[in-house]
Scaffold this active site. Structure first.
Site: not given
Ligand code: LLP
Length: 446
Positions: A248, A290, A293, A330, A334, A361-362, A390
């Protein structure tokens, strides 16, 4: 603007990444092209490892492969000593293809199929993170059928809702993920876990959100989960051997974005965890984090070739590129915002304001609104920053556009890590039933 990682402007006035001239990369590999800065990727992996070593040695950082999953990335992550978070049979398969040490793989998912669970157990995946009591029971059943014991954590929702710039302490029970702590469902789910004899319960997992800019929500989550673990010990004699606090950590998309450093985030989280554990009578659990990003996001840049430039007098100039929502959904999904420059005119003054349009096409396929760039013309190379996370992993074949190639750039060398899809790839799974193989419907024949 300031550049990330090894990105800089070279003597030709071109954007360079990993010692490679991006204009030459575009010519050599074609566009759209994802360019991954190897040194930046490695530096980010090391930052997590070093921060954990310094602040909480009994720990492991695992890369959330959903952010950018391919075999080469799994290899790099393994070389850097991190584990891997996977969320599907496909991501497990990628880890296996890459020869990733499966004991360092954590398998998540709110609706794992029986087949995926069997694949995880048979391939020696280190941990399965159960998302619900249904998942616990299913994993128990399949482990039993395979004659194996599955090592599990339970995902819980602690009641902290983290947003990009704020978080709320209530709510979040309304989530498809995990079992809630505040409403007692997590407790209920674990009350009978000892009877699931094919499971070895190791601990708890939570993930409070993504692109978070504060460090407090992580610390709060650590406190909440430790308090919950004390209750589990007291009431059910369950030991918290592992605590997985998810990913996160936010990254910079725009000039003004100022995420906390990896070191600071880990330091705060570790301090809160230590403090709470000290106040409880629990031993210190192993800490897992974990990040996705924050490892790959800023290390990725997408190169596009500029095509049509359409000016509507008094209104707007649309600068169209040869990709769009297919390779980066994205902005459309979003409202995500990005920075970009003309890679072949990186040293020239900004003269015009354009809206970068994709080729899907959007009407909503717009990558960047109101971008200031030098005078643009067809054939220019547009570099969009912070596309490492992502983007490829969420890419689609909408309009039957082939997904782009990805390369790893380092010390002047560029290596292909994902080949560009071909038209043949696009029709590979198409099947034409016999009755459609003739020029006219069978009934109208003769
Ligand atoms: N662990 C779990 C259980 C997760 O669900 C996620 C992300 C992560 C770790 C990694 O999170 P990060 O460090 O990448 O924030 N598609 C969206 C983001 C979705 C994140 C889903 N889960 C976007 O493009 O912003």
């Amino acid at each position: 603007m300031s550049f990330y990682g090894t990105a800089r402007i070279n003597r030709q006035g071109h954007l360079e990444i990993g010692g490679c001239d991006t204009v030459s990369l575009a010519a050599q590999f074609g566009t759209p092209l994802y360019v991954m800065d190897e040194a930046a990727l490695r530096k980010n992996c090391r930052a997590f490892r070093e921060a954990l070593k310094k602040h909480y040695p009994n720990s492991l950082a695992i890369y959330a492969s959903k952010a950018f999953s391919c075999a080469a990335m799994a290899r790099l992550v393994d070389q850097e000593g991190l584990g891997l978070d996977v969320v599907s049979g496909g991501e497990i398969y990628t880890a296996l293809q890459a020869g990733f040490p499966m004991e360092k793989v954590y398998f998540h998912g709110n609706n794992k199929s029986a087949g995926e669970i069997a694949l995880a157990i048979e391939s020696g995946t280190g941990r399965l993170v159960a998302d619900s009591r249904y998942d616990l029971a299913l994993i128990n059943r399949i482990a039993g059928q395979l004659g194996k014991k599955a090592r599990v954590l339970l995902r819980v929702t602690p009641g902290i809702e983290a947003h990009t710039h704020e978080y709320i302490r209530t709510g979040q029970i309304d989530s498809k993920f995990g079992e809630g702590i505040p409403n007692g469902q997590a407790r209920e789910a674990l009350s009978g876990v000892k009877e699931l004899v094919n499971l070895e319960f190791l601990g708890l997992h939570c993930h409070i959100g993504s692109q978070i800019f504060e460090t407090d929500p992580f610390a709060d989550a650590a406190r909440l989960l430790i308090n919950f673990a004390s209750e589990l010990k007291r009431d059910f004699d369950l030991d918290l051997k592992e605590l997985n606090l998810g990913g996160g950590l936010g990254v910079r998309y725009l000039e003004g974005d100022d995420p906390p450093t990896i070191d600071l985030t880990v330091a705060n989280l570790a301090a809160a965890l230590r403090e709470t554990v000290r106040q409880s009578d629990l031993p210190e659990p192993r800490l897992i984090i974990e990040p996705g990003r924050s490892i790959v996001g800023e290390a990725g840049t997408t190169l596009y070739t500029v095509g049509s430039i359409k000016t509507i007098p008094g209104l707007r100039t649309y600068l169209a590129v040869d990709g769009g929502m297919g390779d980066n959904p994205r902005p459309a999904l979003y409202g995500a915002r990005y920075q970009a420059i003309l890679a072949n005119k990186a040293d020239q003054p900004k003269m015009v304001t354009v809206t970068v349009a994709g080729k899907n096409c959007e009407s909503g396929d717009l990558l960047i609104k109101d971008l200031e760039i030098p005078q643009a013309e067809p054939g220019d190379v547009l570099a969009v920053f912070t596309t490492g996370a992502y983007n490829y992993s969420m890419a689609s074949n909408y309009n039957r556009l082939p997904r782009p190639a990805a390369i790893l750039a380092s010390d002047g060398q560029a290596d292909l890590i994902i080949a560009r899809e071909t038209y043949a790839d696009l029709v590979r799974n198409d099947v034409i039933p016999e009755r459609l193989k003739t020029g006219a419907p069978a009934s109208s024949a003769g």
